[in-house]
Design an enzyme around this catalytic site. Structure first.
Site, mmCIF file in Angstrom:
data_model
loop_
_atom_site.group_PDB
_atom_site.id
_atom_site.type_symbol
_atom_site.label_atom_id
_atom_site.label_comp_id
_atom_site.label_asym_id
_atom_site.label_seq_id
_atom_site.Cartn_x
_atom_site.Cartn_y
_atom_site.Cartn_z
ATOM 1 C CB SER A 101 35.913 -53.504 -52.031
ATOM 2 O OG SER A 101 35.876 -53.984 -53.362
ATOM 3 C CE LYS A 156 32.523 -53.064 -50.700
ATOM 4 N NZ LYS A 156 31.403 -53.869 -51.151
ATOM 5 C CG HIS A 186 33.646 -50.012 -54.609
ATOM 6 N ND1 HIS A 186 33.110 -51.293 -54.675
ATOM 7 C CD2 HIS A 186 34.962 -50.161 -54.901
ATOM 8 C CE1 HIS A 186 34.042 -52.148 -54.995
ATOM 9 N NE2 HIS A 186 35.179 -51.496 -55.139
ATOM 10 C CG ASN A 187 29.522 -52.717 -53.980
ATOM 11 O OD1 ASN A 187 30.740 -52.605 -53.914
ATOM 12 N ND2 ASN A 187 28.848 -53.495 -53.163
ATOM 13 C CD GLU A 194 31.871 -54.994 -57.978
ATOM 14 O OE1 GLU A 194 31.211 -56.049 -57.926
ATOM 15 O OE2 GLU A 194 32.483 -54.518 -56.990
#
Length: 470
Positions: free
Chosen positions: A129, A183, A186-187, A190
């Site tokens: 990222s 990940k 995480h997205n 986000e």
């Protein structure tokens, strides 16, 4: 040229920048791209004079790497990854390491990991990222796979990663798909962050009539406090950019249709599978979906009525309340994401270290923010913390902002401003703190029409009632 220490397949923007980052940190590289012209162009321009060997066939590429081969695959997620693995496998030896650095869906990484392990290869699914800049100068890196394979590449990953107070934003996360799972979450976080920031903008613009210049100054100021983060920082800069064609703020001439590549949706889908509530993240996915209905929304705006915007309060009070509501909602979003990681760690036996997940997000990545230091400390002091909201520090942070949070939601609703993220975050907080929810009625309904049974509050056991009296 001696054989290269690392190889990379896929010279799109992220791949090119990652190659340059690795080479700059002292490693020789071999590169291959499906399109020969792209390889030539990279070799002649950005890679010129560097310790990077361009290869024009898969066979040449594999032969140019020292054993055991360490190959980073940076191609589009999905079938392209499988196709590239299929092409390179005939030229590999037992023990070679394949590293998928794309945005792959974690079930695909699980499948590839098991299959390649059976064939004698080692596969590492790695979330990366930070976008173009991060790939070149230091991303947040989230690897998962065989521990021995990670140990062989950990020095390189440490060198190329972002650093915060000297600490590298990379760590071994767990087996198989653990890296790509982290990940994915995480997205999802986000998505939540971006939705909440956009709603803050919308409330201040619609209710107070603030222009882009004023909004830019507000977000600049906010970035100096508890909201300090990459996304708030770039938001302040976005409001200050003027469109050269019209002379208007560029943000005002950008069409209000948000794109998505699916990673937020994956987070929502998996959360439903695991039974872990993430309403803020879900609202962000839904917000992007409904934004895509632009033509329908334009038509509906001429048919459906709503309240006329009318605000007679103190503008400065509302602006400050929006700041507080944004921070409280942001805490809820991260609380949901961390709780989802806990559920996944149990379900998939990842044995995630939650403080480490938060720690490696502090730099390089899109969600990097000052308060990730505080999340790291929360899980460091209480590794079994069930939810960020019950941590003493974050409990106090949210409770001190409750009045402002409710004021913003009330003001937005009264003025017909949609706030999917703010309202979902507040509802999550209120639901999580509720000793009793109306699910007892839902369970009674389920038993009425489907004999699904229920439990009681006053005695143990499973019960069913014949609700239809003859």
């Amino acid at each position: 040229m001696d054989k290269a220490q690392f190889g990379l397949i896929g010279l799109a923007v992220m791949g090119e920048n990652l190659v340059l980052n690795i080479e700059r940190n002292g490693y020789s590289m071999a590169v291959f791209n499906r399109t020969t012209e792209k390889t030539k162009r990279f070799a002649e321009i950005r890679a010129k004079g560097k310790n990077i060997k361009p290869c024009y066939t898969i066979e040449e590429f594999a032969a140019s790497l020292e054993p055991p081969r360490k190959i980073i695959i940076m191609v589009k997620a999905g079938e392209a990854v499988d196709a590239m693995i299929g092409k390179i496998k005939p030229y590999l030896d037992q023990g070679d390491i394949l590293i998928d650095g794309g945005n792959s869906h974690f079930p695909d990484t699980e499948r590839r990991s098991r299959q390649l392990s059976q064939e004698g290869f080692r596969f590492i699914g790695t979330g990366v990222s930070g976008g173009e800049y991060g790939a070149l100068w230091g991303p947040s890196i989230m690897p998962g796979g065989p521990r021995d394979a990670y140990d062989e590449i950990s020095e390189m990953l440490t060198k190329i990663s972002a650093k915060v107070n000297g600490e590298p934003c990379v760590t071994y996360l767990g087996p198989r798909g653990a890296g790509h799972y982290v990940k994915m979450v995480h997205n999802g976080i986000e998505y939540g962050d971006m939705q909440l920031i956009s709603e803050s903008y919308d409330v201040m613009k619609r209710v107070l009539g603030l222009d882009a210049a004023m909004l830019g100054e507000i977000f600049t100021e906010w970035n100096k406090g508890e909201l300090s983060s990459y996304l708030v920082e770039i938001t302040s800069q976005i409001f200050k950019r003027i469109d050269p064609d019209t002379g208007k703020p560029l943000v005002e001439v950008i069409l209000d249709k948000a794109g998505q590549k699916g990673t937020g949706k994956w987070t929502s889908q998996n959360a439903f599978d695991l039974g872990s509530p993430i309403p803020t993240i879900n609202s962000a996915v839904e917000g992007r979906i409904i934004s895509a209905y632009k033509d329908e929304r334009v038509a509906a705006s001429k048919i459906l009525s709503g309240p006329k915007v009318s605000f007679s309060g103190d503008p400065d009070k509302l602006i400050d309340a929006v700041r507080q509501a944004l921070y409280a909602s942001k805490i809820c979003s991260y609380a949901q994401g961390m709780a989802l990681l806990k559920a996944a760690s149990r379900e998939y036996e990842y044995n995630l270290d939650f403080k480490e997940c938060a720690r490696i997000w502090r730099g390089g990545c899109i969600i990097r923010a000052r308060f990730l230091d505080l999340i790291t400390e929360a899980f460091k002091s209480k590794p079994d913390l069930p939810n960020l909201l019950v941590d003493d520090f974050f409990k106090a942070e949210v409770e001190s902002r409750l009045d402002a949070w409710r004021y913003v939601v009330k003001t937005a609703v009264e003025n017909g401003v949609p706030i999917l993220g703010f309202s979902a975050s507040l509802a999550y907080y209120d639901a999580y703190r509720s000793e009793r929810l109306p699910a007892n009625l839902i369970q009674a309904q389920r038993d009425y029409f489907g004999a699904h049974t229920y439990e009681r509050t006053d005695k143990p056991g499973i019960f069913h009632t014949e609700w239809m009296e003859e």
